[in-house]
Structures are given as structure tokens and as C-alpha cells.
Scaffold this active site. Sequence first.
Site, PDB file in Angstrom:
ATOM      1  N   ASN A   9     108.845 -26.576 -54.120  1.00  0.00           N
ATOM      2  CA  ASN A   9     110.262 -26.852 -53.890  1.00  0.00           C
ATOM      3  C   ASN A   9     110.977 -26.851 -55.240  1.00  0.00           C
ATOM      4  O   ASN A   9     110.640 -27.635 -56.133  1.00  0.00           O
ATOM      5  CB  ASN A   9     110.420 -28.206 -53.193  1.00  0.00           C
ATOM      6  CG  ASN A   9     111.857 -28.490 -52.812  1.00  0.00           C
ATOM      7  OD1 ASN A   9     112.765 -28.292 -53.603  1.00  0.00           O
ATOM      8  ND2 ASN A   9     112.073 -28.975 -51.599  1.00  0.00           N
ATOM      9  N   HIS A  12     115.081 -29.318 -57.684  1.00  0.00           N
ATOM     10  CA  HIS A  12     115.407 -30.089 -58.874  1.00  0.00           C
ATOM     11  C   HIS A  12     115.514 -29.208 -60.107  1.00  0.00           C
ATOM     12  O   HIS A  12     116.208 -29.569 -61.068  1.00  0.00           O
ATOM     13  CB  HIS A  12     114.403 -31.227 -59.056  1.00  0.00           C
ATOM     14  CG  HIS A  12     114.498 -32.241 -57.961  1.00  0.00           C
ATOM     15  ND1 HIS A  12     115.500 -33.176 -57.912  1.00  0.00           N
ATOM     16  CD2 HIS A  12     113.756 -32.426 -56.835  1.00  0.00           C
ATOM     17  CE1 HIS A  12     115.372 -33.922 -56.820  1.00  0.00           C
ATOM     18  NE2 HIS A  12     114.329 -33.474 -56.151  1.00  0.00           N
ATOM     19  N   HIS A  45     116.169 -26.588 -50.394  1.00  0.00           N
ATOM     20  CA  HIS A  45     116.962 -27.383 -49.455  1.00  0.00           C
ATOM     21  C   HIS A  45     118.435 -27.103 -49.719  1.00  0.00           C
ATOM     22  O   HIS A  45     118.990 -27.542 -50.730  1.00  0.00           O
ATOM     23  CB  HIS A  45     116.645 -28.867 -49.639  1.00  0.00           C
ATOM     24  CG  HIS A  45     117.353 -29.757 -48.672  1.00  0.00           C
ATOM     25  ND1 HIS A  45     117.120 -31.122 -48.609  1.00  0.00           N
ATOM     26  CD2 HIS A  45     118.290 -29.518 -47.711  1.00  0.00           C
ATOM     27  CE1 HIS A  45     117.881 -31.665 -47.673  1.00  0.00           C
ATOM     28  NE2 HIS A  45     118.617 -30.693 -47.117  1.00  0.00           N
ATOM     29  N   ARG A  47     121.718 -28.222 -48.993  1.00  0.00           N
ATOM     30  CA  ARG A  47     122.383 -29.393 -48.433  1.00  0.00           C
ATOM     31  C   ARG A  47     123.839 -29.071 -48.127  1.00  0.00           C
ATOM     32  O   ARG A  47     124.455 -28.221 -48.773  1.00  0.00           O
ATOM     33  CB  ARG A  47     122.294 -30.566 -49.406  1.00  0.00           C
ATOM     34  CG  ARG A  47     120.866 -31.024 -49.694  1.00  0.00           C
ATOM     35  CD  ARG A  47     120.874 -32.230 -50.611  1.00  0.00           C
ATOM     36  NE  ARG A  47     121.398 -33.391 -49.933  1.00  0.00           N
ATOM     37  CZ  ARG A  47     120.666 -34.417 -49.480  1.00  0.00           C
ATOM     38  NH1 ARG A  47     119.356 -34.404 -49.643  1.00  0.00           N
ATOM     39  NH2 ARG A  47     121.230 -35.433 -48.882  1.00  0.00           N
ATOM     40  N   ARG A  51     124.827 -30.090 -53.481  1.00  0.00           N
ATOM     41  CA  ARG A  51     124.634 -30.820 -54.733  1.00  0.00           C
ATOM     42  C   ARG A  51     123.713 -30.083 -55.702  1.00  0.00           C
ATOM     43  O   ARG A  51     123.729 -30.357 -56.905  1.00  0.00           O
ATOM     44  CB  ARG A  51     124.088 -32.222 -54.466  1.00  0.00           C
ATOM     45  CG  ARG A  51     122.682 -32.252 -53.908  1.00  0.00           C
ATOM     46  CD  ARG A  51     122.165 -33.671 -53.755  1.00  0.00           C
ATOM     47  NE  ARG A  51     122.945 -34.441 -52.796  1.00  0.00           N
ATOM     48  CZ  ARG A  51     122.602 -35.666 -52.392  1.00  0.00           C
ATOM     49  NH1 ARG A  51     121.517 -36.251 -52.891  1.00  0.00           N
ATOM     50  NH2 ARG A  51     123.326 -36.303 -51.495  1.00  0.00           N
ATOM     51  N   GLU A  72     114.983 -25.661 -46.125  1.00  0.00           N
ATOM     52  CA  GLU A  72     115.218 -26.989 -45.574  1.00  0.00           C
ATOM     53  C   GLU A  72     116.709 -27.158 -45.333  1.00  0.00           C
ATOM     54  O   GLU A  72     117.525 -26.749 -46.167  1.00  0.00           O
ATOM     55  CB  GLU A  72     114.711 -28.076 -46.526  1.00  0.00           C
ATOM     56  CG  GLU A  72     113.207 -28.087 -46.708  1.00  0.00           C
ATOM     57  CD  GLU A  72     112.729 -29.206 -47.596  1.00  0.00           C
ATOM     58  OE1 GLU A  72     111.522 -29.480 -47.586  1.00  0.00           O
ATOM     59  OE2 GLU A  72     113.564 -29.808 -48.309  1.00  0.00           O
ATOM     60  N   THR A 102     117.835 -38.697 -51.917  1.00  0.00           N
ATOM     61  CA  THR A 102     116.916 -37.692 -51.404  1.00  0.00           C
ATOM     62  C   THR A 102     116.675 -38.011 -49.946  1.00  0.00           C
ATOM     63  O   THR A 102     117.098 -39.057 -49.454  1.00  0.00           O
ATOM     64  CB  THR A 102     115.594 -37.684 -52.199  1.00  0.00           C
ATOM     65  OG1 THR A 102     114.751 -36.630 -51.740  1.00  0.00           O
ATOM     66  CG2 THR A 102     114.856 -39.014 -52.043  1.00  0.00           C
ATOM     67  N   THR A 103     116.017 -37.123 -49.233  1.00  0.00           N
ATOM     68  CA  THR A 103     115.751 -37.358 -47.811  1.00  0.00           C
ATOM     69  C   THR A 103     114.970 -38.653 -47.643  1.00  0.00           C
ATOM     70  O   THR A 103     113.926 -38.847 -48.266  1.00  0.00           O
ATOM     71  CB  THR A 103     114.966 -36.180 -47.213  1.00  0.00           C
ATOM     72  OG1 THR A 103     115.685 -34.971 -47.485  1.00  0.00           O
ATOM     73  CG2 THR A 103     114.805 -36.345 -45.723  1.00  0.00           C
ATOM     74  N   GLU A 153     106.471 -31.257 -40.008  1.00  0.00           N
ATOM     75  CA  GLU A 153     106.196 -31.640 -41.388  1.00  0.00           C
ATOM     76  C   GLU A 153     106.231 -33.154 -41.448  1.00  0.00           C
ATOM     77  O   GLU A 153     107.274 -33.775 -41.204  1.00  0.00           O
ATOM     78  CB  GLU A 153     107.192 -31.035 -42.376  1.00  0.00           C
ATOM     79  CG  GLU A 153     106.888 -31.450 -43.805  1.00  0.00           C
ATOM     80  CD  GLU A 153     107.572 -30.601 -44.859  1.00  0.00           C
ATOM     81  OE1 GLU A 153     107.799 -31.133 -45.968  1.00  0.00           O
ATOM     82  OE2 GLU A 153     107.858 -29.418 -44.591  1.00  0.00           O
ATOM     83  N   HIS A 192     106.872 -34.964 -49.347  1.00  0.00           N
ATOM     84  CA  HIS A 192     107.856 -35.918 -49.853  1.00  0.00           C
ATOM     85  C   HIS A 192     107.175 -36.980 -50.707  1.00  0.00           C
ATOM     86  O   HIS A 192     106.349 -37.749 -50.227  1.00  0.00           O
ATOM     87  CB  HIS A 192     108.674 -36.604 -48.761  1.00  0.00           C
ATOM     88  CG  HIS A 192     109.971 -37.147 -49.289  1.00  0.00           C
ATOM     89  ND1 HIS A 192     111.054 -36.349 -49.575  1.00  0.00           N
ATOM     90  CD2 HIS A 192     110.347 -38.404 -49.631  1.00  0.00           C
ATOM     91  CE1 HIS A 192     112.041 -37.082 -50.043  1.00  0.00           C
ATOM     92  NE2 HIS A 192     111.642 -38.327 -50.102  1.00  0.00           N
ATOM     93  N   GLY A 214     108.059 -30.816 -54.750  1.00  0.00           N
ATOM     94  CA  GLY A 214     109.066 -30.319 -55.666  1.00  0.00           C
ATOM     95  C   GLY A 214     109.325 -31.188 -56.872  1.00  0.00           C
ATOM     96  O   GLY A 214     109.093 -30.778 -58.008  1.00  0.00           O
TER      97      GLY A 214
END
Length: 243
Positions: A9, A12, A45, A47, A51, A72, A102-103, A153, A192, A214
Site C-alpha cells: 500500500n 503514505h 486508497h 479517499r 487527502r 480501496e 486512518t481506517t 479482508e 491494517h 503500507g
Amino acid sequence: MQALRLGVNLDHLVAVREARHTPYPDLAEAITVSEQNGGDGITLHLREDRRHVQPQDMFLARRVARSTLNMEMAPTPGMVEMAVDVGPDFCCLVPERREELTTEGGLDVIAHGRRLREAIQRLTEVGIQVSLFIEPDPKVIDAVRELGAPLVELHTGTYCNLGEGEVHAELERIRTAARHAADIGLKVNAGHGLHAGNVGPVAAIPQIEELNIGHAIVARALITGLGEAVREMRAAMDASRKR
């Protein structure tokens, strides 16, 4: 035991670029480096608040990635149509709140069943495989199967955040959920909060086919470089599967 896939991932890494709106670090280069050093797929991801990852990043990743691309996203109509346009190999539907760092946990599959079913059907009809990011709970897994998604997941964030005295029960919860999902015909991924120091017990669960990681890889890359960070994670995962 089947080989365990690593989904890298790169959210970041993109966040570093977005902090100053520079053209670097280059996402295309990062995708290539990740794939050349043990990454089996790329995860991004997109979003709703944009962001870090931007829509153009998704289209670039689709062009550049030689492995699989996992997008994602929140299960909203707008995001679903964006995914249809991008055409990733996989979409992982996740909960999303604007104020979260974060999630924070898995989807409420039971409460949002209708919306999720519509998203799954739309994505599936254009050939995208759909996974749902969920808590490791057999009841939730049963609900996922009823919605028609082929993949789950499992959220490992709780496992990663617990102290030594509590972590074993959460790990057993993940093991039980993975077995149950596989027993009813679902493929199982997880992710995660995982890093090289805690990934081993999760990687050792035989039903899990892929880990999406990630933040730990990108953070380690600041010290070692991205290629070495991916290789280190790959080695930590593989060591657990060989035991």
C-alpha cells in the site's frame, strides 16, 4: 501451504508528495520498485477527501502496475463509478470518516447491506473482484457471503494495538474467522497496522492468501529505501509460512 501474497500500500508515500504538492516521490517509480522487490500487488486508497491519493494516481497505477491493482474505497455511488472507470483488478470496500486518521475498523455489513450489495453488483459486472474490509467475526463473514462478495479482508488493527496479555485472544479470533471464511468458500486477505515485528503470527494463518501493508513499509523505507523495506517485509512473511 500456498504462497502468501504481499500487497504494498503506497498511500503514505503519496502523502509525502501531497504535503508540499511536489512531483516527488514518484508513484510510478515506487510501484516498479515495490514489484521488483517482492510486492505481489499494489494497493491505493482513494479517499473521498483526497487527502493523499488522487484520481490521476489511480489511472497512473493502472497503466504502470505489472502486478495486480487493488483500489480501496468507500462504497458510495461516486466511488463505485470511479472504480469502474479505473478498472482495478480488485476493489476493497472500507468504512470511511472524514475526521479519522486512518481506517478505524471494519464495515458494518449488516446495517449497510443494501448499499454494499449494489456496489458489489456494479463492480462485479465489469469484472472487478470485490472484497469487504471487516472485523474478524463469523456472523459478519456470513453476511458478506449473502451479499455476494468473493473476498473478505480481515481487520488486524485491534491485534496490532493490544498489549501482550490480550493479543493472543485477538489472534485466535482472527484464526477462527479465517477458517470460517475459507470453509464457506470465501477467499481471505488481512491487513491494517502490521509491521515486520508483528506480522509473523498473522502470516502463519494458512487460510490467509494476501496481506495488505503500507504504513510500516513506507516508514521503514525512510531509513532503508523502499526496495529494502519491501524485501524485509517479504522475508518476515515468508519466514512464518516456512515454520
